[in-house]
Design a protein around this motif. Structure first.
Motif, mmCIF file in Angstrom:
data_model
loop_
_atom_site.group_PDB
_atom_site.id
_atom_site.type_symbol
_atom_site.label_atom_id
_atom_site.label_comp_id
_atom_site.label_asym_id
_atom_site.label_seq_id
_atom_site.Cartn_x
_atom_site.Cartn_y
_atom_site.Cartn_z
ATOM 1 N N GLY A 170 99.032 -10.801 81.153
ATOM 2 C CA GLY A 170 99.878 -9.570 81.139
ATOM 3 C C GLY A 170 99.348 -8.780 82.136
ATOM 4 O O GLY A 170 98.835 -9.019 83.199
ATOM 5 N N PHE A 171 99.708 -7.311 81.906
ATOM 6 C CA PHE A 171 99.309 -6.118 83.032
ATOM 7 C C PHE A 171 98.162 -5.818 82.692
ATOM 8 O O PHE A 171 97.864 -5.549 81.254
ATOM 9 C CB PHE A 171 100.569 -5.380 83.186
ATOM 10 C CG PHE A 171 101.939 -5.885 83.499
ATOM 11 C CD1 PHE A 171 102.257 -5.797 84.802
ATOM 12 C CD2 PHE A 171 102.897 -6.251 82.517
ATOM 13 C CE1 PHE A 171 103.440 -6.417 85.465
ATOM 14 C CE2 PHE A 171 103.912 -6.936 83.224
ATOM 15 C CZ PHE A 171 104.267 -7.047 84.555
ATOM 16 N N GLY A 172 97.482 -5.097 83.362
ATOM 17 C CA GLY A 172 96.210 -4.133 83.156
ATOM 18 C C GLY A 172 95.075 -4.593 83.722
ATOM 19 O O GLY A 172 94.994 -5.729 84.526
ATOM 20 N N ILE A 173 93.922 -3.911 83.481
ATOM 21 C CA ILE A 173 92.679 -4.136 84.179
ATOM 22 C C ILE A 173 92.163 -5.505 83.800
ATOM 23 O O ILE A 173 91.396 -6.162 84.684
ATOM 24 C CB ILE A 173 91.781 -2.992 83.674
ATOM 25 C CG1 ILE A 173 92.295 -1.739 84.357
ATOM 26 C CG2 ILE A 173 90.245 -3.329 84.059
ATOM 27 C CD1 ILE A 173 91.447 -0.615 83.809
ATOM 28 N N LYS A 174 91.933 -5.957 82.580
ATOM 29 C CA LYS A 174 91.484 -7.258 82.136
ATOM 30 C C LYS A 174 92.155 -8.312 82.866
ATOM 31 O O LYS A 174 91.341 -9.313 83.424
ATOM 32 C CB LYS A 174 91.375 -7.262 80.554
ATOM 33 C CG LYS A 174 90.966 -6.528 79.696
ATOM 34 C CD LYS A 174 91.010 -6.197 78.210
ATOM 35 C CE LYS A 174 90.250 -5.241 77.577
ATOM 36 N NZ LYS A 174 90.597 -5.306 76.185
ATOM 37 N N GLY A 175 93.677 -8.432 82.891
ATOM 38 C CA GLY A 175 93.934 -9.573 83.922
ATOM 39 C C GLY A 175 93.414 -9.378 85.361
ATOM 40 O O GLY A 175 93.421 -10.385 85.940
ATOM 41 N N PHE A 176 93.458 -8.194 85.544
ATOM 42 C CA PHE A 176 93.011 -7.953 87.331
ATOM 43 C C PHE A 176 91.761 -8.663 87.386
ATOM 44 O O PHE A 176 91.422 -9.083 88.443
ATOM 45 C CB PHE A 176 93.136 -6.664 87.403
ATOM 46 C CG PHE A 176 92.869 -6.052 88.721
ATOM 47 C CD1 PHE A 176 93.593 -6.397 89.972
ATOM 48 C CD2 PHE A 176 91.769 -5.187 89.015
ATOM 49 C CE1 PHE A 176 92.949 -6.001 91.128
ATOM 50 C CE2 PHE A 176 91.268 -4.772 90.262
ATOM 51 C CZ PHE A 176 91.808 -5.345 91.466
ATOM 52 N N VAL A 177 90.718 -8.241 86.533
ATOM 53 C CA VAL A 177 89.478 -8.806 86.469
ATOM 54 C C VAL A 177 89.381 -10.318 86.445
ATOM 55 O O VAL A 177 88.819 -11.097 87.387
ATOM 56 C CB VAL A 177 88.653 -8.203 85.463
ATOM 57 C CG1 VAL A 177 87.092 -8.980 85.225
ATOM 58 C CG2 VAL A 177 88.494 -6.904 85.724
ATOM 59 N N LEU A 178 90.213 -10.873 85.645
ATOM 60 C CA LEU A 178 90.329 -12.687 85.356
ATOM 61 C C LEU A 178 90.832 -12.914 86.959
ATOM 62 O O LEU A 178 90.143 -14.201 87.390
ATOM 63 C CB LEU A 178 90.927 -12.865 84.324
ATOM 64 C CG LEU A 178 90.535 -12.546 82.849
ATOM 65 C CD1 LEU A 178 91.328 -12.887 81.694
ATOM 66 C CD2 LEU A 178 89.196 -13.321 82.805
ATOM 67 N N LEU A 221 110.850 12.719 72.861
ATOM 68 C CA LEU A 221 110.115 12.236 74.147
ATOM 69 C C LEU A 221 109.280 10.898 73.496
ATOM 70 O O LEU A 221 108.690 10.747 72.569
ATOM 71 C CB LEU A 221 109.116 13.044 74.519
ATOM 72 C CG LEU A 221 109.698 14.634 75.191
ATOM 73 C CD1 LEU A 221 108.361 15.222 75.688
ATOM 74 C CD2 LEU A 221 110.677 13.991 76.269
ATOM 75 N N VAL A 222 109.564 9.796 74.417
ATOM 76 C CA VAL A 222 108.879 8.223 74.085
ATOM 77 C C VAL A 222 108.062 7.959 75.121
ATOM 78 O O VAL A 222 108.747 7.732 76.340
ATOM 79 C CB VAL A 222 110.086 7.445 73.607
ATOM 80 C CG1 VAL A 222 109.237 6.221 73.201
ATOM 81 C CG2 VAL A 222 111.018 7.952 72.354
ATOM 82 N N LEU A 223 106.792 7.759 75.032
ATOM 83 C CA LEU A 223 105.978 7.042 76.108
ATOM 84 C C LEU A 223 106.183 5.659 75.905
ATOM 85 O O LEU A 223 106.222 5.166 74.982
ATOM 86 C CB LEU A 223 104.454 7.580 75.925
ATOM 87 C CG LEU A 223 103.635 7.207 76.855
ATOM 88 C CD1 LEU A 223 104.017 7.899 78.137
ATOM 89 C CD2 LEU A 223 102.264 7.099 76.393
ATOM 90 N N ILE A 224 106.779 4.946 77.064
ATOM 91 C CA ILE A 224 107.075 3.655 77.144
ATOM 92 C C ILE A 224 106.188 3.191 78.440
ATOM 93 O O ILE A 224 106.424 3.516 79.423
ATOM 94 C CB ILE A 224 108.477 3.503 77.517
ATOM 95 C CG1 ILE A 224 109.479 4.010 76.274
ATOM 96 C CG2 ILE A 224 108.763 1.709 77.439
ATOM 97 C CD1 ILE A 224 110.867 3.763 76.430
ATOM 98 N N THR A 225 104.955 2.311 78.138
ATOM 99 C CA THR A 225 104.159 1.887 78.989
ATOM 100 C C THR A 225 103.757 0.280 78.705
ATOM 101 O O THR A 225 103.794 0.097 77.668
ATOM 102 C CB THR A 225 102.891 2.809 79.131
ATOM 103 O OG1 THR A 225 101.985 2.309 79.994
ATOM 104 C CG2 THR A 225 102.157 2.735 77.662
ATOM 105 N N LYS A 226 103.205 -0.152 79.916
ATOM 106 C CA LYS A 226 102.979 -1.491 79.548
ATOM 107 C C LYS A 226 101.524 -1.706 80.063
ATOM 108 O O LYS A 226 101.173 -0.797 80.963
ATOM 109 C CB LYS A 226 103.784 -2.517 80.412
ATOM 110 C CG LYS A 226 103.786 -2.418 82.036
ATOM 111 C CD LYS A 226 104.902 -3.381 82.716
ATOM 112 C CE LYS A 226 104.795 -2.978 84.135
ATOM 113 N NZ LYS A 226 105.770 -4.054 84.647
ATOM 114 N N GLY A 227 100.771 -2.732 79.701
ATOM 115 C CA GLY A 227 99.418 -2.901 79.845
ATOM 116 C C GLY A 227 98.560 -3.450 78.670
ATOM 117 O O GLY A 227 99.153 -3.437 77.648
#
Length: 232
Positions: A58-66, A119-125
């Motif tokens: 998926g998206f995000g820091i952990k996938g980036f590190v791997l 208002l809806v915060l819609i984010t991925k990661g």
């Protein structure tokens, strides 16, 4: 045209800085591997790994590190030292602990919109990291709902705008990514407002939509108010 009742808003690089920390870490990563490959090759291999691994991590820091660890093994022929792996892990941990810096006009814009629209915060990661950043930003109280999703597609917006509003036809999505925030929202039948950021991850690049009556683009977040005045 039905009245607009719901506004979705992206988080990373729309409300607070994000990509700059990935790019700074990637620069450190290239330095770690300078004895094994030139910077251009390291970045190219890393991007290939990220693209390949999105479906797994998926998206995000952990996938980036791997993906960085995988790339280090790739360019060194599986001889990357434990010290390099440790440096990569330390760099990822620093990213996860980095202070959140809101973008200009983020708080003012949300304060202006709150109360008049849902208002809806819609984010991925990564769930934990996105929750941490939202809490640290001080912006969470402006939102009626928060959705952290694995990806953003037309079906995502159809579902979320039906759940938290009156359907996509009466909703608007605001974000810095054409690929994730704007194009799928338009496909769902919503308005899509592009707020460009100076830094964009290569895998988020997309072309501007062609004939799309509900597409808008502004130079900065505060200009969303003019879009709202225009469409009523």
């Amino acid at each position: 045209m039905p009245a607009l009742t719901t506004i979705g808003c992206d988080a990373d690089d729309t409300l607070w800085h994000n990509e700059r920390f990935f790019q700074l870490t990637e620069a450190r990563f290239r330095e770690m591997l300078a004895d094994h490959a030139d910077a251009e090759l390291v970045s190219s291999r890393l991007l290939e790994a990220e693209r390949r691994n999105l479906g797994h991590y998926g998206f995000g820091i952990k996938g980036f590190v791997l993906s960085m660890i995988e790339t280090a093994l790739d360019v060194t022929g599986d001889t990357a030292s434990p010290a390099i792996v440790r440096q990569i892990l330390d760099a990822g941990r620093e990213m996860l602990e980095h202070p959140v810096e809101a973008l200009p006009e983020a708080q003012e814009t949300l304060a202006m919109l709150a109360g008049g629209y849902r208002l809806v915060l819609i984010t991925k990661g990564d769930l934990f990291d996105q929750e941490r950043k939202l809490a640290a930003s001080g912006l969470g109280d402006y939102f009626d709902a928060v959705e952290i999703v694995s990806d953003k597609t037309a079906a995502t917006y159809e579902r979320l705008f039906a759940r938290h509003g009156d359907g996509p036809a009466r909703a608007m999505m605001v974000g810095n990514s054409l690929k994730s925030d704007v194009l799928p929202a338009l496909a769902a039948g919503s308005f899509g407002v592009h707020v460009p950021h100076e830094l964009t991850w290569a895998l988020e690049h997309a072309e501007l939509p062609g004939n799309a009556p509900r597409f808008r683009q502004v130079d900065r977040l505060g200009e969303v108010r003019y879009i709202l005045a225009e469409i009523g």
